[in-house]
Design a protein around this motif. Structure first.
Motif, mmCIF file in Angstrom:
data_model
loop_
_atom_site.group_PDB
_atom_site.id
_atom_site.type_symbol
_atom_site.label_atom_id
_atom_site.label_comp_id
_atom_site.label_asym_id
_atom_site.label_seq_id
_atom_site.Cartn_x
_atom_site.Cartn_y
_atom_site.Cartn_z
ATOM 1 N N ARG A 9 0.822 -1.212 0.000
ATOM 2 C CA ARG A 9 0.000 0.000 0.000
ATOM 3 C C ARG A 9 0.858 1.265 0.000
ATOM 4 O O ARG A 9 0.447 2.285 -0.561
ATOM 5 C CB ARG A 9 -0.939 -0.009 1.206
ATOM 6 C CG ARG A 9 -2.069 -1.004 1.009
ATOM 7 C CD ARG A 9 -3.040 -1.089 2.167
ATOM 8 N NE ARG A 9 -3.361 0.174 2.779
ATOM 9 C CZ ARG A 9 -3.332 0.385 4.100
ATOM 10 N NH1 ARG A 9 -3.005 -0.577 4.937
ATOM 11 N NH2 ARG A 9 -3.655 1.572 4.581
ATOM 12 N N ASP A 66 3.497 1.697 -1.673
ATOM 13 C CA ASP A 66 3.858 1.919 -3.070
ATOM 14 C C ASP A 66 2.689 2.444 -3.895
ATOM 15 O O ASP A 66 2.887 3.096 -4.917
ATOM 16 C CB ASP A 66 4.373 0.616 -3.700
ATOM 17 C CG ASP A 66 5.714 0.191 -3.131
ATOM 18 O OD1 ASP A 66 6.461 1.062 -2.634
ATOM 19 O OD2 ASP A 66 6.007 -1.024 -3.170
ATOM 20 N N GLU A 67 1.471 2.153 -3.457
ATOM 21 C CA GLU A 67 0.271 2.504 -4.223
ATOM 22 C C GLU A 67 -0.402 3.793 -3.762
ATOM 23 O O GLU A 67 -1.155 4.397 -4.525
ATOM 24 C CB GLU A 67 -0.749 1.360 -4.109
ATOM 25 C CG GLU A 67 -0.239 0.043 -4.650
ATOM 26 C CD GLU A 67 -1.052 -1.146 -4.143
ATOM 27 O OE1 GLU A 67 -2.013 -0.957 -3.371
ATOM 28 O OE2 GLU A 67 -0.697 -2.277 -4.527
ATOM 29 N N ASP A 68 -0.176 4.206 -2.528
ATOM 30 C CA ASP A 68 -0.909 5.322 -1.929
ATOM 31 C C ASP A 68 0.075 6.402 -1.488
ATOM 32 O O ASP A 68 0.700 6.300 -0.421
ATOM 33 C CB ASP A 68 -1.725 4.792 -0.748
ATOM 34 C CG ASP A 68 -2.615 5.834 -0.095
ATOM 35 O OD1 ASP A 68 -2.343 7.045 -0.213
ATOM 36 O OD2 ASP A 68 -3.594 5.416 0.571
ATOM 37 N N ALA A 69 0.207 7.448 -2.288
ATOM 38 C CA ALA A 69 1.170 8.512 -2.014
ATOM 39 C C ALA A 69 0.860 9.232 -0.696
ATOM 40 O O ALA A 69 1.780 9.622 0.034
ATOM 41 C CB ALA A 69 1.205 9.513 -3.167
ATOM 42 N N ASP A 70 -0.411 9.403 -0.375
ATOM 43 C CA ASP A 70 -0.771 10.069 0.878
ATOM 44 C C ASP A 70 -0.337 9.233 2.078
ATOM 45 O O ASP A 70 0.213 9.762 3.056
ATOM 46 C CB ASP A 70 -2.277 10.334 0.941
ATOM 47 C CG ASP A 70 -2.721 11.407 -0.045
ATOM 48 O OD1 ASP A 70 -1.879 12.228 -0.471
ATOM 49 O OD2 ASP A 70 -3.923 11.415 -0.392
ATOM 50 N N LEU A 71 -0.577 7.933 2.013
ATOM 51 C CA LEU A 71 -0.149 7.042 3.089
ATOM 52 C C LEU A 71 1.371 7.063 3.213
ATOM 53 O O LEU A 71 1.912 7.137 4.321
ATOM 54 C CB LEU A 71 -0.643 5.611 2.844
ATOM 55 C CG LEU A 71 -0.224 4.578 3.888
ATOM 56 C CD1 LEU A 71 -0.765 4.928 5.264
ATOM 57 C CD2 LEU A 71 -0.677 3.184 3.456
ATOM 58 N N ASP A 101 3.358 9.486 2.457
ATOM 59 C CA ASP A 101 3.733 10.774 3.075
ATOM 60 C C ASP A 101 3.500 10.746 4.585
ATOM 61 O O ASP A 101 4.340 11.210 5.363
ATOM 62 C CB ASP A 101 2.944 11.923 2.450
ATOM 63 C CG ASP A 101 3.400 12.275 1.042
ATOM 64 O OD1 ASP A 101 4.509 11.847 0.640
ATOM 65 O OD2 ASP A 101 2.634 12.965 0.342
ATOM 66 N N GLU A 102 2.373 10.200 5.014
ATOM 67 C CA GLU A 102 2.074 10.110 6.447
ATOM 68 C C GLU A 102 3.072 9.206 7.158
ATOM 69 O O GLU A 102 3.481 9.496 8.287
ATOM 70 C CB GLU A 102 0.654 9.575 6.658
ATOM 71 C CG GLU A 102 -0.432 10.546 6.236
ATOM 72 C CD GLU A 102 -1.821 9.919 6.300
ATOM 73 O OE1 GLU A 102 -1.964 8.816 6.894
ATOM 74 O OE2 GLU A 102 -2.755 10.519 5.747
#
Length: 179
Positions: A91, A93-98, A100-101
């Motif tokens: 995830r 690799d797939e979710d830029a917001d995650l 960043d967090e």
């Protein structure tokens, strides 16, 4: 399963003699270089120890938040064995917001450790695989419990997956009764 509200943030507390004895029973060895009890289990026992970044023998120790409760550790081990770490890493690799967090969680971890001391050998290294992968849910959960909700998104997620490990009795009560 639990809700994140079961795990409110707590202020670190000095390690008492009773805390050191409890943690030693939890770990099956003497406590090392503890700075504070960073989080107590709802049963009242220490569950996360804030550890000095350099152990008393001089060894660099990057794991600032050390999960000590064997019941919590066992429950987390079952999550790890079930492939949760691999799923979380995918995830990232797939979710830029995650991602960043999670990088912010890494920075938070480093900042908290820096308040305890500067150890150049571990500069830039946090714990649990942060910020690029998930390597150890124990470290992420320890950080999440110590920092409070909203700081480490994957530590918070892992906590939400855990049963109420402190029920019906604490790990130290079980261990003391067995001795």
């Amino acid at each position: 399963m639990s809700e994140r509200s079961d795990f409110p943030a707590q202020e670190p507390e000095p390690v008492t003699e009773a805390d050191a004895e409890a943690v030693s029973r939890q770990l099956g060895r003497p406590i090392r270089s503890a700075h504070a009890v960073a989080w107590r289990c709802p049963c009242g026992q220490p569950a996360v120890i804030e550890t000095e970044p350099r152990l008393d023998d001089g060894t660099p120790f990057p794991t600032t938040y050390y999960l000590t409760c064997p019941k919590a550790s066992s429950a987390i081990g079952r999550l790890e064995g079930g492939g949760v770490m691999k799923e979380m890493t995918a995830r990232l690799d797939e979710d830029a917001d995650l991602a960043d967090e999670y990088r912010e969680a890494h920075e938070d971890y480093l900042a908290r450790r820096a308040k305890l001391g500067d150890v150049p050998e571990i500069d830039g290294y946090s714990a649990g695989g942060m910020p690029e992968r998930v390597k150890c849910l124990h470290a992420l959960v320890g950080h999440s419990l110590a920092a409070g909700p909203g700081v480490n998104p994957l530590g918070d997620e892992a906590l939400e997956m855990l049963p109420h490990w402190w029920k019906p009795v604490s790990c130290c009560d079980e261990q003391a009764a067995a001795e």
